[in-house]
Each structure stands twice: as C-alpha cells, then as structure tokens.
Motif scaffolding. Structure first.
Motif, PDB file in Angstrom:
ATOM      1  N   ASP A 158     111.633  70.101 -16.248  1.00  0.00           N
ATOM      2  CA  ASP A 158     110.315  70.447 -15.713  1.00  0.00           C
ATOM      3  C   ASP A 158     109.333  70.848 -16.808  1.00  0.00           C
ATOM      4  O   ASP A 158     108.180  70.404 -16.811  1.00  0.00           O
ATOM      5  CB  ASP A 158     110.448  71.595 -14.707  1.00  0.00           C
ATOM      6  CG  ASP A 158     111.188  71.187 -13.438  1.00  0.00           C
ATOM      7  OD1 ASP A 158     111.457  69.981 -13.265  1.00  0.00           O
ATOM      8  OD2 ASP A 158     111.491  72.082 -12.618  1.00  0.00           O
ATOM      9  N   LEU A 204     104.882  68.469  -9.915  1.00  0.00           N
ATOM     10  CA  LEU A 204     106.349  68.507  -9.936  1.00  0.00           C
ATOM     11  C   LEU A 204     106.911  68.661  -8.524  1.00  0.00           C
ATOM     12  O   LEU A 204     107.901  68.017  -8.164  1.00  0.00           O
ATOM     13  CB  LEU A 204     106.841  69.674 -10.797  1.00  0.00           C
ATOM     14  CG  LEU A 204     106.722  69.544 -12.307  1.00  0.00           C
ATOM     15  CD1 LEU A 204     107.167  70.845 -12.974  1.00  0.00           C
ATOM     16  CD2 LEU A 204     107.550  68.386 -12.839  1.00  0.00           C
ATOM     17  N   ARG A 217     110.639  68.006  -7.459  1.00  0.00           N
ATOM     18  CA  ARG A 217     111.606  68.830  -8.170  1.00  0.00           C
ATOM     19  C   ARG A 217     111.952  70.048  -7.319  1.00  0.00           C
ATOM     20  O   ARG A 217     111.064  70.700  -6.766  1.00  0.00           O
ATOM     21  CB  ARG A 217     111.035  69.260  -9.526  1.00  0.00           C
ATOM     22  CG  ARG A 217     110.872  68.105 -10.522  1.00  0.00           C
ATOM     23  CD  ARG A 217     112.215  67.510 -10.887  1.00  0.00           C
ATOM     24  NE  ARG A 217     112.131  66.352 -11.746  1.00  0.00           N
ATOM     25  CZ  ARG A 217     112.201  66.390 -13.086  1.00  0.00           C
ATOM     26  NH1 ARG A 217     112.340  67.546 -13.710  1.00  0.00           N
ATOM     27  NH2 ARG A 217     112.142  65.270 -13.778  1.00  0.00           N
TER      28      ARG A 217
END
Length: 222
Positions: free
Chosen positions: A135, A157, A163
């Motif tokens: 990340d 993200l 994620r």
C-alpha cells in the motif's frame, strides 16, 4: 468520507472476495462491528471504472458539490471519444487548455489532469505492478502526481484496488464514525482512532466502510 454513489453511474462493478471472511473476523473481534454489520445486509464495497478515470474524477470533484462535479465531468468527458468510464491518458494530453477550461475546469484542475495523464502515459506509475506492490509504495507513486494527496490515494486503495487493510486517519467520516460508535460522541484524536483501528486488522478497510455506512445508509463510492 467519499460521496454517495450516483444513481446514473455505470454498473460495471467488482466486489472483494474477502468480504464475508472479513465480516466474520470483525464480528468476532469487535462488539461494535458485531452490531453494525448485520444492519447493512448484503451491502459491500464496490469498485468500478479504471485507474486513470477514477483518479481523474477525484480531481474534477475536488472542492465542489457532487452535483457540480458530475456536471463538469460530463462536459469534460464529452470532449473525448472514449466512454466516460475509461478515458485514455493520451487523449487527455491532446486536449487544448482553453477547451478544457470551457468545460468548466479551473486552471489548476486542468494542470492536475494533464499531470495525471502524463504520469500514466509515460509509465511513471506502475499500474501493472500495483497488484504486487504494498500500500505505501502505491501511495508514494500517487502523491507524486499534482492534485493527489494521501487521502485521495487511500480512497483509491480502498475503492479501486479494494485493499483490505487501509485505515484513512485523515478521513473526517472515519473519525466521526469512531467518535459516535466507540466514544459516545466525544471527539477522538488520530492516536485514539489508530488504536481502535489496529484491532480491526487485517480488515481495516472493511470496518471503515461500515462506519461510513453508520453515518449515511447510502453506499459510498469513489
């Protein structure tokens, strides 16, 4: 906190494969999540569009209302031959500045969009490698683009790459959700929010999504 999904948004949707596992994990570990998760049934995180278009929309929408952002986006996207869900960086780079300004974009946003397009067109961002990058490495690439800060990168993200373990401590909605659900409405510091969020790992994105929903029952999209 991201904006509510537009009813007219294209319904090309992907949802996370880990969602059910995350809900079970959070329900066992956290008393608030155990109550919150059942309230929203089958609702879950959704990803739509492609990377460049998602980031372009985030730039267009900065500091203006959702309605105004949609209007400007529609006029901007109409300048290009591609579908508004999959704009091409090279095509954006070919647009004249005056034409982009006439669509309702400020001079600064024109600069940001052109810089975004250049980063994608030149390969300065490693889109094909993002799947294997952590990340923070992706955030580092994204914040090098003008007009994209850490909050925008974290939303990307969560909502585009889906994620599972992002904790966006700069997000007002997250802090408010933690305040209301864990501290009886008392203001919380970033350190307190981080401590609460650490207990959600490795599914901090999922817990964040449910706290957003606790503030606004409409699904949020980016």
């Amino acid at each position: 906190m991201p904006r509510p999904a537009s009813p007219s948004a294209p319904r090309v949707i992907v949802t996370p494969t880990y969602w059910d596992d995350a809900c079970r994990h959070l329900s066992k570990r956290d008393r608030v999540m155990k109550k919150l998760i059942p309230r929203f049934g089958e609702g879950r995180l959704e990803s739509r569009g492609d990377a460049f278009t998602t980031l372009a929309r985030s730039i267009v929408g900065q500091q203006i209302s959702v309605k105004a952002a949609q209007s400007v986006w529609d006029r901007f996207a109409a300048l290009l031959p591609q579908p508004s869900t999959h704009l091409r960086p090279a095509a954006v780079m070919r647009l004249e500045v005056d034409v982009m300004r006439a669509a309702g974009l400020s001079g600064r946003k024109v600069e940001y969009l052109r810089d975004l397009a250049q980063h994608f067109d030149s390969g300065a961002v490693h889109v094909q490698q993002w799947h294997d990058m952590d990340d923070e490495a992706i955030i580092e690439e994204l914040v090098a683009i003008r007009g994209i800060g850490r909050w925008t990168a974290e939303m990307f993200l969560i909502f585009h790459l889906m994620r599972p373990n992002v904790l966006p401590l700069d997000d007002v909605g997250l802090l408010k959700g933690i305040s209301l659900n864990y501290f009886s409405g008392e203001p919380v510091s970033r350190a307190e929010a981080r401590e609460v969020g650490d207990a959600w790992a490795p599914y901090r994105s999922v817990a964040t999504w449910y706290l957003w929903r606790s503030l606004d029952p409409l699904p949020v999209a980016y």
